[in-house]
Write a protein that holds these residues in place. Structure first.
Motif: not given
Length: 535
Positions: A131-137, A158-164, A208-210, A287-291
């Motif tokens: 679940g910590e992976d951030h590559d949603l593609n 669309k997801y702007i940040l590198k969200l887990m 969430t995806f997870t 980080h505030e910008t994502g993982r």
């Protein structure tokens, strides 16, 4: 169901070495994948300490919202005492992601049951969700087959940040529409409504995806007691404080060990699975910008693009006080997993076993050995339609999976050509060309360009006739050609094994929700061969 095993002709080079090369195994792993390795691994685990009660509580709190079966509750209790685990994991794909996620869970369950019986100790199946992976593609799509073509259907939010994956929330409206469209492409069967309702319920209950992934996987495997845990689950991070501080302390040594091993791995022909760097920190920071991935700059831990810099002491403080802000990369996740769980054996795919091969020295640095690595079961499901198509065109599953369908189809098309028509077209083109050459010799020089242009027009018309004749020919033999298309689309879609593209719901929609349960009842082999299951 009928079952057969197959050695894939185009098998992965690393897997071939892992299954057959003693020197390769001795060099890069601690245990061979064989029965007599298990008592040795059990002995090693008995000499180590784990936060068992805390881990059992974490798994209980994670699974409670999804439902804990009686068998799973028993397994959690065993884990809290003296149980050991067979573990494997995967990213949180939509609608469970590709079939290999389910195949991996099946392997974990069957192997745990087998070793429980053989060793006479509690062996517990655990599925670790990345679940910590951030590559949603990598997880935001589902493949379907429509009108004879395999199509990749992407969830378009669309997801702007590198969200887990565990923090990326989906729109309920968009995901509901996506799931309904996907099932519409599967086609209506007697099973469609109940399956669709089940998946839509999971969509509505989760955000969430997870969460979506876990609810479906728990539904498929709860009666087998499969324990599920999300690598990004905050309470789990509390247990991981110690390992995180160890990774920070030994960051330079670990990076050197892994990078140098990968150079050796590459030099003997196995490539560079993770592109390891000597300045790697092998940790991510939330980080505030994502993982974001950390690297080392002298002694500091940095990510220049995010403007992050930690001294070792500062990062140690994060690990001890806010461990949920850290997460593992591909190199430290296996070690973390082994420090947190009493891992008897790890179930992995070809890619995972390739990068695990780089980690032996890193494991040893922490005074532990690598667990026994077991290749996940690899399966191709053969429908009656595909079986009939193979019989009709005289191809075997081995032929199809080795990529022979395209060549055989081209050979078949060659046999259909009307040689007399083709020869007449060639003669006509040759005759016209010769006559235009004669014309060019008797006309004024100013007419030459016009003659060339006119000849090209005639050639285009002949090519047009040739194309139309071929279209007519293919249309006339569409039924026969469709058999080749069935084999390509069902058994080797997009040139990949079926299990790498299609979700299990593709087949459950046709053969019922009990499909997975039926697979668990088959005598599937865990010996590195590919399993062919005739539905």
């Amino acid at each position: 169901m009928e079952l057969e095993s197959l050695e894939l002709q185009n098998g992965n080079k690393v897997m071939q070495a892992y299954n057959h090369d003693e020197k390769f195994i001795h060099t890069f792993f601690d245990y061979k994948n064989e029965s007599n390795s298990y008592p040795k691994r059990l002995k090693e685990l008995s000499d180590r300490s784990f936060q068992r009660k805390e881990l059992a509580n974490v798994i209980t709190s994670f699974m409670e919202p999804f439902g804990i079966s009686e068998k799973a509750a028993k397994y959690i209790d065993e884990l809290a005492n003296d149980g050991v685990v067979v573990i494997g994991g995967q990213q949180a794909g939509i609608m469970t992601g590709p079939l290999y996620s389910v195949h991996k869970a099946i392997t974990v369950i069957l192997l745990a049951e087998k070793k429980r019986e053989e060793l006479g100790v509690p062996v517990i199946p655990v599925f670790w969700i990345a679940g910590e992976d951030h590559d949603l593609n990598e997880i935001n799509h589902v493949y379907t087959e429509v009108s004879g073509k395999v199509t990749k259907n992407k969830y378009r939010e669309k997801y702007i940040l590198k969200l887990m994956a565990s923090e990326a929330e989906y729109s309920h409206e968009m995901m509901t529409t996506f799931v309904k469209d996907t099932f519409r492409q599967f086609g209506e069967t007697e099973h469609t409504k109940s399956l669709l309702d089940e998946v839509l319920e999971a969509v509505s209950l989760e955000k969430t995806f997870t969460g979506f992934f876990v609810r479906l996987m728990n539904g498929l495997f709860s009666e087998h007691g499969l324990l599920l845990i999300d690598s990004a689950y905050k309470p789990l991070r509390e247990i991981e404080k110690g390992p995180f501080t160890g990774f920070i302390e030994a960051a330079e040594k670990i990076a050197k060990m892994i990078a140098s091993t990968e150079e050796e791995f590459d030099a003997i022909g196995f490539g560079r699975p993770i592109q390891a760097e000597y300045d790697a920190a092998n940790l991510f920071y939330m980080h505030e910008t994502g993982r974001v991935l950390l690297t080392r700059d002298n002694e500091d831990f940095v990510n220049s693009s995010a403007g992050i810099r930690f001294t070792p002491d500062e990062l140690m403080k994060v690990a001890n006080e806010e461990p949920w802000l850290l997460s593992n990369n591909v190199a430290t996740r296996p070690i973390m997993q082994d420090m947190v769980f009493p891992v008897l054996s790890f179930v992995g795919g070809p890619g995972e076993i390739a990068y695990w091969a780089l980690l032996k020295d890193a494991f040893h640095h922490f005074g532990i050995k690598m667990p026994i690595l077991v290749p996940r079961i690899s399966i191709t499901l053969v429908t009656p339609q595909a079986k009939q198509a193979m019989d009709d065109v005289a191809l075997t599953v081995s032929d199809v999976l080795s990529g022979k369908v395209l060549d055989e189809r081209e050979k078949f098309i060659e046999t259909l050509h009307d040689e007399q028509f083709d020869e007449l077209l060639r003669e006509t083109e040759t005759f016209l060309t010769s006559k235009y050459v004669e014309l060019e010799s008797v006309v004024d020089l100013s007419m030459t360009q016009l003659l060339h242009k006119n000849l090209e027009f005639h050639k285009k018309q002949l090519n047009y006739l040739r194309g139309k004749a071929e279209e007519s020919l293919l249309l006339k033999h569409e039924v026969a050609l469709r058999k080749y298309r069935i084999l390509e689309n069902e058994l080797l879609p997009e040139g990949s094994l079926q299990e790498r593209l299609f979700t299990p719901y593709t087949f459950m929609n046709q053969y019922g929700p009990e499909l997975v349960r039926n697979l668990l009842c088959q005598p599937l082999k865990m010996d590195g061969t590919h399993q062919i299951v005739y539905l």
